[in-house]
Design a protein around this motif. Structure first.
Motif, PDB file in Angstrom:
ATOM      1  N   ILE A 129     -12.263  23.113  10.424  1.00  0.00           N
ATOM      2  CA  ILE A 129     -11.106  23.668  11.149  1.00  0.00           C
ATOM      3  C   ILE A 129     -10.594  24.677  10.618  1.00  0.00           C
ATOM      4  O   ILE A 129     -10.696  25.330   9.633  1.00  0.00           O
ATOM      5  N   MET A 130     -10.050  25.404  11.626  1.00  0.00           N
ATOM      6  CA  MET A 130      -9.551  26.870  11.368  1.00  0.00           C
ATOM      7  C   MET A 130      -8.085  26.972  12.051  1.00  0.00           C
ATOM      8  O   MET A 130      -8.031  25.946  12.966  1.00  0.00           O
ATOM      9  N   MET A 131      -7.636  27.793  11.398  1.00  0.00           N
ATOM     10  CA  MET A 131      -6.093  28.070  11.984  1.00  0.00           C
ATOM     11  C   MET A 131      -5.794  29.454  12.341  1.00  0.00           C
ATOM     12  O   MET A 131      -6.076  30.394  11.455  1.00  0.00           O
ATOM     13  N   VAL A 132      -5.658  29.688  13.613  1.00  0.00           N
ATOM     14  CA  VAL A 132      -5.726  30.991  14.273  1.00  0.00           C
ATOM     15  C   VAL A 132      -4.685  30.999  15.443  1.00  0.00           C
ATOM     16  O   VAL A 132      -4.606  30.302  15.976  1.00  0.00           O
ATOM     17  N   ASP A 133      -4.058  32.298  15.500  1.00  0.00           N
ATOM     18  CA  ASP A 133      -3.260  32.298  16.913  1.00  0.00           C
ATOM     19  C   ASP A 133      -4.333  32.280  18.138  1.00  0.00           C
ATOM     20  O   ASP A 133      -5.302  33.002  18.115  1.00  0.00           O
ATOM     21  N   PRO A 134      -4.019  31.316  19.107  1.00  0.00           N
ATOM     22  CA  PRO A 134      -4.877  31.351  19.977  1.00  0.00           C
ATOM     23  C   PRO A 134      -5.167  32.521  20.917  1.00  0.00           C
ATOM     24  O   PRO A 134      -6.080  32.591  21.458  1.00  0.00           O
ATOM     25  N   CYS A 135      -4.360  33.408  20.844  1.00  0.00           N
ATOM     26  CA  CYS A 135      -4.616  34.598  21.630  1.00  0.00           C
ATOM     27  C   CYS A 135      -5.804  35.370  21.161  1.00  0.00           C
ATOM     28  O   CYS A 135      -6.422  36.254  21.663  1.00  0.00           O
ATOM     29  N   TYR A 136      -6.188  35.223  19.966  1.00  0.00           N
ATOM     30  CA  TYR A 136      -7.396  35.885  19.377  1.00  0.00           C
ATOM     31  C   TYR A 136      -8.507  35.219  19.693  1.00  0.00           C
ATOM     32  O   TYR A 136      -9.542  35.951  19.568  1.00  0.00           O
ATOM     33  N   VAL A 137      -8.706  34.090  20.215  1.00  0.00           N
ATOM     34  CA  VAL A 137      -9.959  33.572  20.398  1.00  0.00           C
ATOM     35  C   VAL A 137      -9.988  33.007  21.872  1.00  0.00           C
ATOM     36  O   VAL A 137     -11.319  32.465  22.280  1.00  0.00           O
ATOM     37  N   LEU A 138      -9.025  33.204  22.592  1.00  0.00           N
ATOM     38  CA  LEU A 138      -9.155  32.608  24.116  1.00  0.00           C
ATOM     39  C   LEU A 138      -9.853  33.707  24.810  1.00  0.00           C
ATOM     40  O   LEU A 138      -9.706  34.743  24.686  1.00  0.00           O
ATOM     41  N   ALA A 139     -10.681  33.021  25.829  1.00  0.00           N
ATOM     42  CA  ALA A 139     -11.411  33.966  26.589  1.00  0.00           C
ATOM     43  C   ALA A 139     -10.475  35.181  27.407  1.00  0.00           C
ATOM     44  O   ALA A 139     -11.057  36.310  27.511  1.00  0.00           O
ATOM     45  N   ASP A 140      -9.435  34.723  27.893  1.00  0.00           N
ATOM     46  CA  ASP A 140      -8.534  35.883  28.555  1.00  0.00           C
ATOM     47  C   ASP A 140      -8.022  36.905  27.476  1.00  0.00           C
ATOM     48  O   ASP A 140      -7.378  37.852  27.944  1.00  0.00           O
ATOM     49  N   ASN A 141      -8.523  36.942  26.139  1.00  0.00           N
ATOM     50  CA  ASN A 141      -8.130  38.089  25.232  1.00  0.00           C
ATOM     51  C   ASN A 141      -9.084  39.252  25.177  1.00  0.00           C
ATOM     52  O   ASN A 141      -9.143  40.133  24.588  1.00  0.00           O
ATOM     53  N   ASN A 142     -10.000  39.003  26.382  1.00  0.00           N
ATOM     54  CA  ASN A 142     -11.105  40.241  26.709  1.00  0.00           C
ATOM     55  C   ASN A 142     -11.952  40.102  25.215  1.00  0.00           C
ATOM     56  O   ASN A 142     -12.482  41.265  25.002  1.00  0.00           O
TER      57      ASN A 142
END
Length: 89
Positions: free
Chosen positions: A17-30
């Motif tokens: 399991i990882m804890m990370v801000d979703p904006c770093y790993v979602l596809a819309d983050n380029n």
């Protein structure tokens, strides 16, 4: 007085399991697939060798038990999340 509240369950298919801000790993983050694949390899190597630790974007841990669905709790204090806890056993 703070209290623990079940906020959901986290399904696991990789034994980690990882804890990370979703904006770093979602596809819309380029973020390119190549970069994500390299990050996934880095996380796997860390959780195998050290069981838990920090990487560029957050932290990760092995579940110690493998795949499953693990309960996640939040310690609430004044209507805010003060801590979170994931129960692996």
């Amino acid at each position: 007085m703070p209290n623990w509240k079940l906020i959901g369950n986290c399904p696991v298919d990789s034994g980690q399991i990882m804890m990370v801000d979703p904006c770093y790993v979602l596809a819309d983050n380029n973020t390119t697939d190549e970069k994500l694949n390299g990050l996934y390899k880095e996380i796997c190597e860390m959780t195998i060798a050290e069981r838990a630790g920090e990487f560029d974007l957050g932290c990760a841990t092995s579940t110690g038990w493998g795949d499953g669905c693990y309960p996640v709790y939040a310690k609430m204090d004044g209507g805010r999340v003060a801590e979170i806890k994931i129960k692996f056993m």
